[in-house]
Motif scaffolding. Structure first.
Motif: not given
Length: 200
Positions: A15-16, A121-123, A173-175, A180-181
């Motif tokens: 993510g960074r 949001f990166v996961y 949480a996706k909401e 979201c990646i």
């Protein structure tokens, strides 16, 4: 109003790097560890102490949730925690008012909610995060996959606690996000080349 992109990320998900590359691609300012430096400068606390506070939710210091009395030492530390968070809010808003920017972590999506930021949001899978961490670790660190998995889970747990405490929302949480990646087994620069087109 300036364009603000906030990035929440799991540890080891890239993510960074995604935030830095995206800022470079768009010509936006990029803020990450610089925020810690500014908080330390404003509060006269060390960067190490500020980072320690931000990395851990102060749950044990709140008698309203524990049902116990609070000591003078705890009260002092609690005031410091509140001071750090308040300063963080002020700094993030100053940065948002200055120019278009990408901000990594720091509850920026929540703190800057009135600025209507684009929230990412990166996961990634745990194995992918371990692989990425091992690839970027120094030779003398001698990290094992077992140790890394434990460290990643611990850091993500603390990030979730901190975010949940201040934002009152579920971290990841996706909401709560616009995008979201999943970076599992994917080169970050390839992802950036695609999503940057959304902002041009």
């Amino acid at each position: 109003m300036n364009k603000i992109i906030t990035i929440g990320r799991e540890f080891g998900s890239g993510g960074r790097e995604l935030g830095r590359r995206l800022a470079e691609e768009l010509g936006y300012e990029y803020y990450d560890k610089e925020i810690i430096t500014e908080i330390a400068r404003h509060t006269d606390m060390s960067e190490e102490y500020v980072q320690e506070i931000i990395d851990h939710r102060p749950h044990a210091l709140f008698p309203i949730t524990t049902g116990h009395s609070i000591s003078y030492a705890d009260s002092f530390q609690l005031r410091q925690m509140q001071s750090i968070y308040q300063t963080q809010c002020e700094i993030l808003k100053e940065l948002a008012n200055k120019s278009n920017c990408v901000i990594v972590g720091r509850c920026a999506d929540y703190i800057l909610r009135e600025y209507n930021p684009f929230k990412i949001f990166v996961y990634a899978t745990l194995d992918s995060k371990v692989k990425r961490c091992l690839a970027r670790s120094k030779e003398d660190e001698k990290l094992t996959e077992k140790k890394l998995k434990k460290q990643i889970k611990k850091i993500d747990k603390e990030r979730a606690k901190y975010y949940d405490f201040y934002a009152g929302q579920t971290w990841g949480a996706k909401e709560n996000y616009d995008l979201c990646i999943n970076t599992t087994d994917t080169e970050i620069k390839l992802i950036v080349s695609v999503i940057s087109k959304m902002f041009k």
